[in-house]
Scaffold this motif. Structure first.
Motif, PDB file in Angstrom:
ATOM      1  N   THR A  85       2.253   2.008  -3.392  1.00  0.00           N
ATOM      2  CA  THR A  85       1.113   2.509  -4.414  1.00  0.00           C
ATOM      3  C   THR A  85       0.964   3.921  -3.932  1.00  0.00           C
ATOM      4  N   SER A  86       1.097   4.385  -2.548  1.00  0.00           N
ATOM      5  CA  SER A  86       1.062   5.742  -2.196  1.00  0.00           C
ATOM      6  C   SER A  86       2.022   6.553  -2.734  1.00  0.00           C
TER       7      SER A  86
ATOM      8  N   ARG B   6       1.326   7.094  -6.382  1.00  0.00           N
ATOM      9  CA  ARG B   6       0.368   8.027  -6.781  1.00  0.00           C
ATOM     10  C   ARG B   6       0.988   9.372  -6.284  1.00  0.00           C
ATOM     11  N   GLY B   7       1.801   9.527  -5.564  1.00  0.00           N
ATOM     12  CA  GLY B   7       2.358  10.825  -5.066  1.00  0.00           C
ATOM     13  C   GLY B   7       3.485  11.306  -6.062  1.00  0.00           C
TER      14      GLY B   7
ATOM     15  N   ASN C 159       0.896  -1.152   0.072  1.00  0.00           N
ATOM     16  CA  ASN C 159       0.005   0.061   0.219  1.00  0.00           C
ATOM     17  C   ASN C 159       0.817   1.181   0.022  1.00  0.00           C
ATOM     18  N   GLN C 160       2.047   1.401   0.717  1.00  0.00           N
ATOM     19  CA  GLN C 160       2.901   2.391   0.742  1.00  0.00           C
ATOM     20  C   GLN C 160       3.451   2.432  -0.544  1.00  0.00           C
TER      21      GLN C 160
END
Length: 125
Positions: free
Chosen positions: A88-89, A92-93, A85-86
């Protein structure tokens, strides 16, 4: 069998609480985009799973104890899904390089920690 199921569940809950406490503690002083707390928790979990696997293979612990720790406690403690998840974050950032570096370090550190734990656990026998 029902007793083992309940104990694994309880150990998983304890592992999740331990992860929360460690994650919160690390995040208090690490305030950067790179998710260091998850990396540390993943590495510690991998190391301990390596130790447990060596202990089981060397018959220092029985199957029930192994399951309580590996599936129970470290199943709740480990953070691979959080790491994904991190990553992916970070993507996205628009931090693709950080995401790739984090992915590589997470995988390599996990493998190294499992191997180190296994090696140290084998020495104890």
């Amino acid at each position: 069998m029902p007793t083992s199921f309940i104990l694994v569940c309880l150990c998983g809950g304890l592992g999740a609480v331990a992860r929360f406490i460690l994650d919160t503690s690390i995040q208090r002083w690490w305030r950067r985009a790179f998710p260091l707390s998850t990396l540390i928790i993943t590495a510690v979990g991998a190391f301990c799973v390596g130790l447990a696997a060596a202990a089981f293979m060397n018959q220092a612990v029985d199957m029930r104890t192994y399951l309580l720790f590996v599936i129970g406690f470290f199943g709740g403690f480990s953070t691979f899904s959080t790491a994904v998840n991190q990553i992916t974050s970070l993507v996205r950032g628009r931090r693709q390089w950080s995401a790739m570096a984090y992915l590589a370090v997470t995988i390599l550190a996990s493998l190294a920690c499992i191997a180190l734990g296994w090696w140290l656990g084998s020495l104890a026998h």
